[in-house]
Scaffold this active site. Structure first.
Site, PDB file in Angstrom:
ATOM      1  N   CYS A  19      29.716 -55.350  44.313  1.00  0.00           N
ATOM      2  CA  CYS A  19      30.170 -56.826  43.992  1.00  0.00           C
ATOM      3  C   CYS A  19      30.333 -57.780  45.270  1.00  0.00           C
ATOM      4  O   CYS A  19      31.450 -58.072  45.841  1.00  0.00           O
ATOM      5  CB  CYS A  19      31.304 -57.216  43.238  1.00  0.00           C
ATOM      6  SG  CYS A  19      31.494 -58.676  42.688  1.00  0.00           S
ATOM      7  N   CYS A  53      26.613 -61.884  39.545  1.00  0.00           N
ATOM      8  CA  CYS A  53      27.914 -61.826  40.358  1.00  0.00           C
ATOM      9  C   CYS A  53      28.622 -63.398  39.985  1.00  0.00           C
ATOM     10  O   CYS A  53      28.118 -64.525  40.466  1.00  0.00           O
ATOM     11  CB  CYS A  53      27.596 -62.002  41.770  1.00  0.00           C
ATOM     12  SG  CYS A  53      29.219 -62.012  42.720  1.00  0.00           S
ATOM     13  N   ASP A  82      26.294 -47.956  40.965  1.00  0.00           N
ATOM     14  CA  ASP A  82      26.246 -48.131  42.362  1.00  0.00           C
ATOM     15  C   ASP A  82      25.842 -47.149  43.323  1.00  0.00           C
ATOM     16  O   ASP A  82      25.564 -46.911  44.481  1.00  0.00           O
ATOM     17  CB  ASP A  82      28.146 -48.272  42.689  1.00  0.00           C
ATOM     18  CG  ASP A  82      28.537 -49.463  42.193  1.00  0.00           C
ATOM     19  OD1 ASP A  82      27.979 -50.134  41.627  1.00  0.00           O
ATOM     20  OD2 ASP A  82      29.762 -49.457  42.279  1.00  0.00           O
TER      21      ASP A  82
HETATM   22  P1  FAD Z   1      32.363 -46.486  38.489  1.00  0.00           P
HETATM   23  O1  FAD Z   1      32.406 -47.397  37.537  1.00  0.00           O
HETATM   24  O2  FAD Z   1      33.154 -46.745  39.688  1.00  0.00           O
HETATM   25  O3  FAD Z   1      32.209 -45.185  38.033  1.00  0.00           O
HETATM   26  C1  FAD Z   1      31.990 -43.902  38.920  1.00  0.00           C
HETATM   27  C2  FAD Z   1      32.558 -42.692  38.245  1.00  0.00           C
HETATM   28  O4  FAD Z   1      32.316 -41.622  38.750  1.00  0.00           O
HETATM   29  C3  FAD Z   1      34.145 -42.669  38.246  1.00  0.00           C
HETATM   30  O5  FAD Z   1      34.491 -42.718  36.897  1.00  0.00           O
HETATM   31  C4  FAD Z   1      34.601 -41.421  38.881  1.00  0.00           C
HETATM   32  O6  FAD Z   1      35.528 -41.014  38.695  1.00  0.00           O
HETATM   33  C5  FAD Z   1      33.264 -40.526  38.820  1.00  0.00           C
HETATM   34  N1  FAD Z   1      33.116 -39.654  39.839  1.00  0.00           N
HETATM   35  C6  FAD Z   1      33.354 -40.158  41.152  1.00  0.00           C
HETATM   36  N2  FAD Z   1      33.135 -38.924  41.863  1.00  0.00           N
HETATM   37  C7  FAD Z   1      32.723 -37.611  41.046  1.00  0.00           C
HETATM   38  C8  FAD Z   1      32.350 -36.364  40.858  1.00  0.00           C
HETATM   39  N3  FAD Z   1      32.341 -35.660  42.030  1.00  0.00           N
HETATM   40  N4  FAD Z   1      32.152 -35.878  39.729  1.00  0.00           N
HETATM   41  C9  FAD Z   1      32.148 -36.285  38.592  1.00  0.00           C
HETATM   42  N5  FAD Z   1      32.515 -37.744  38.419  1.00  0.00           N
HETATM   43  C10 FAD Z   1      32.737 -38.445  39.507  1.00  0.00           C
HETATM   44  N6  FAD Z   1      30.804 -56.075  38.963  1.00  0.00           N
HETATM   45  C11 FAD Z   1      30.299 -57.103  38.330  1.00  0.00           C
HETATM   46  O7  FAD Z   1      29.317 -57.161  37.447  1.00  0.00           O
HETATM   47  N7  FAD Z   1      30.837 -58.397  38.166  1.00  0.00           N
HETATM   48  C12 FAD Z   1      32.156 -58.505  38.904  1.00  0.00           C
HETATM   49  O8  FAD Z   1      32.707 -59.601  38.965  1.00  0.00           O
HETATM   50  C13 FAD Z   1      32.633 -57.443  39.684  1.00  0.00           C
HETATM   51  N8  FAD Z   1      33.665 -57.585  40.622  1.00  0.00           N
HETATM   52  C14 FAD Z   1      33.999 -56.368  41.010  1.00  0.00           C
HETATM   53  C15 FAD Z   1      35.330 -56.779  41.983  1.00  0.00           C
HETATM   54  C16 FAD Z   1      36.156 -55.749  42.543  1.00  0.00           C
HETATM   55  C17 FAD Z   1      37.216 -55.658  43.178  1.00  0.00           C
HETATM   56  C18 FAD Z   1      35.080 -54.316  42.224  1.00  0.00           C
HETATM   57  C19 FAD Z   1      35.927 -53.156  43.030  1.00  0.00           C
HETATM   58  C20 FAD Z   1      34.242 -54.159  41.497  1.00  0.00           C
HETATM   59  C21 FAD Z   1      33.529 -55.236  41.267  1.00  0.00           C
HETATM   60  N9  FAD Z   1      32.386 -55.334  40.353  1.00  0.00           N
HETATM   61  C22 FAD Z   1      31.855 -56.348  39.433  1.00  0.00           C
HETATM   62  C23 FAD Z   1      31.423 -53.719  40.449  1.00  0.00           C
HETATM   63  C24 FAD Z   1      31.556 -52.859  39.310  1.00  0.00           C
HETATM   64  O9  FAD Z   1      32.855 -52.663  38.914  1.00  0.00           O
HETATM   65  C25 FAD Z   1      30.721 -51.920  39.892  1.00  0.00           C
HETATM   66  O10 FAD Z   1      29.463 -52.029  40.152  1.00  0.00           O
HETATM   67  C26 FAD Z   1      30.747 -50.813  38.553  1.00  0.00           C
HETATM   68  O11 FAD Z   1      31.774 -50.356  38.243  1.00  0.00           O
HETATM   69  C27 FAD Z   1      29.757 -49.497  38.869  1.00  0.00           C
HETATM   70  O12 FAD Z   1      29.614 -48.505  37.847  1.00  0.00           O
HETATM   71  P2  FAD Z   1      29.494 -47.092  38.394  1.00  0.00           P
HETATM   72  O13 FAD Z   1      29.642 -46.427  37.135  1.00  0.00           O
HETATM   73  O14 FAD Z   1      28.304 -46.818  39.160  1.00  0.00           O
HETATM   74  O15 FAD Z   1      30.596 -46.812  39.290  1.00  0.00           O
END
Ligand code: FAD
Length: 409
Positions: free
Chosen positions: A161, A343, A300
């Site tokens: 983000c 965003c 991400d």
């Molecule tokens: P995550 O949701 O972070 O999930 C990753 C998962 O992998 C977690 O559950 C973790 O426990 C797990 N994991 C980590 N390591 C391991 C391992 N070794 N083995 C197994 N599992 C593991 N997005 C928007 O669309 N709009 C917004 O306005 C926005 N604002 C944001 C504001 C903030 C302050 C933040 C922090 C984020 C924001 N985001 C926003 C971004 C959004 O939250 C992320 O892009 C999204 O959560 C990505 O999803 P993900 O599944 O890739 O990662």
């Protein structure tokens, strides 16, 4: 040795969405999620926690309640990847093999890359909405602020983000301006490693106007390197042509966005790109790994060169699902991700620019109105509609039937 037809690493936004969509698309698929955490957070809500609009608890659900029906939850973490053997090792010492792997471990926050930050965080005005533990402290800090410099930083790496470092600044500025005395004693500074306010030109223009209207000082090419908590000083490296100089800015409030990278377990694996970041190296259109055809990635941790957001996951997941099914059926991979990301740029309480765009920076509005304008309706979308859609639609896998689902998260 345990075996799963589809093994998803990470049960966050991307892992849960992909698992739900896969099961909806083909209920007979055997899917497992490897996820160590018992808690799941709606991270886009943390900006609103920092701004005093949400409580942290409103962004929280138990992981067990989000695992899609019929999907196996392995409560463990990946410790290493062996894509040649089509297997992973877990932290608990198990080996799990798979037919297809989906990597969705999210991003690592590199707090330690900034000297003094880890120790300083959470007291004397140093905070970050990127830390679950400290988002509420941001709100406390904003409320207690009595004047001086309020500094908001942005690091030199890709982050999740890209708008979040400035959204909280606009809300803080609103609160400071509620008191003429505090406002007259305050200086709000946006100190960013980037060369400009936002990477997508069409949305950078209105943001420049917001910054000017508010009298915020912008300092670009400023990378935070050290926090000196005792003297309340932030030390930046500033790029000046071919040289780098040091600049020290004193602060009363410091909101830090840390550098970010892929988790070490990914960056040190054969799945990673060579070079900075360590992301899972996938084709930017199909989400399939460039060297291991039975590996896909989204969210991400992937190398997809879009803005890292939950909204982007919404664009990626239907493409990944369609292509993963095509791979299983030995058909060509035809679904294409166009880089959609969104965003919601909060520009103050009650105002949001709903910035939606693709790989080429073209606007991709989901609503029939000029997306570059600040709107109260988009604030309502951000604060009410999107959280509802996240819990009730996105994580439940709606949208799998479309290769691309426009804009909501
Ligand atoms: P995550 O949701 O972070 O999930 C990753 C998962 O992998 C977690 O559950 C973790 O426990 C797990 N994991 C980590 N390591 C391991 C391992 N070794 N083995 C197994 N599992 C593991 N997005 C928007 O669309 N709009 C917004 O306005 C926005 N604002 C944001 C504001 C903030 C302050 C933040 C922090 C984020 C924001 N985001 C926003 C971004 C959004 O939250 C992320 O892009 C999204 O959560 C990505 O999803 P993900 O599944 O890739 O990662």
């Amino acid at each position: 040795m345990a075996h799963h037809q589809i093994l998803i690493i990470g049960g966050g936004t991307a892992g849960l969405t992909a698992a739900s969509q896969l099961r909806r698309a083909r209920p007979e698929l055997e899917v497992a999620i490897l996820e160590p955490s018992r808690d799941h957070y709606y991270q886009p809500g943390w900006t609103l926690v920092g701004g005093g609009v949400f409580t942290l608890e409103q962004t929280h659900r138990l992981e067990v309640d989000l695992i899609p029906e019929g999907v196996v939850w392995i409560h463990d973490a990946v410790a290493s990847f062996d894509p040649d053997a089509k297997a992973v090792r877990t932290a608990a010492g198990a080996t799990i093999s798979y037919d297809v792997l989906v990597v969705a471990t999210g991003i690592k926050l590199c707090w330690d890359r900034i000297k003094g930050l880890s120790e300083a965080l959470g007291s004397n005005g140093v905070t970050s909405n990127y830390s679950r533990e400290h988002a509420a402290y941001t709100w406390q800090t904003i409320q207690n602020f009595q004047g001086g410099n309020a500094v908001f930083t942005y690091p030199e790496t890709p982050i999740k983000c890209a708008g979040a470092p400035q959204k909280i600044m606009y809300m803080a500025d609103d609160v400071f301006k509620r008191s003429p005395e505090v406002a007259s004693r305050s200086s709000v500074i946006y100190a960013s490693a980037t060369p400009g306010i936002f990477g997508i030109p069409v949305y950078a223009e209105p943001l420049k106007k917001v910054v000017a209207r508010r009298g915020i000082t912008t300092k670009f090419l400023h990378t935070l390197k050290e926090v000196r908590a005792a003297s309340k000083e932030a030390v930046f490296h500033v790029k000046d042509g071919d040289t780098t100089r040091e600049e020290v800015i004193s602060y009363e409030m410091l909101h830090v966005t840390p550098p970010m990278a892929a988790p070490d377990v990914v960056a040190e694996s054969p799945l990673a790109v060579s070079g900075p970041g360590g992301w899972v190296e996938v084709d930017k259109f199909t989400t399939q790994h460039v060297r291991f055809p039975n590996v896909f990635s989204l969210g991400d941790v992937s190398s997809l060169p879009n803005s890292k957001t939950a909204a982007a996951v919404r664009g990626q997941a239907p493409v990944l699902v369609a292509n993963l099914l095509a791979f299983l059926d030995q058909r060509p991979l035809e679904a294409r991700y166009d880089g959609y990301a969104c965003c919601p740029l909060i520009t103050g309480y009650g105002k949001t620019i709903m910035a939606e765009f693709d790989y080429d920076g073209n606007p991709k509005p989901s609503f029939p109105c000029d997306p570059t304008k600040e709107r109260w309706t988009m604030w309502v979308v951000k604060t009410k509609l999107l959280p509802w859609l996240y819990w009730n639609r996105m994580l439940k896998g709606y949208g799998h039937e479309r290769q691309f689902m426009p804009g909501v998260s």
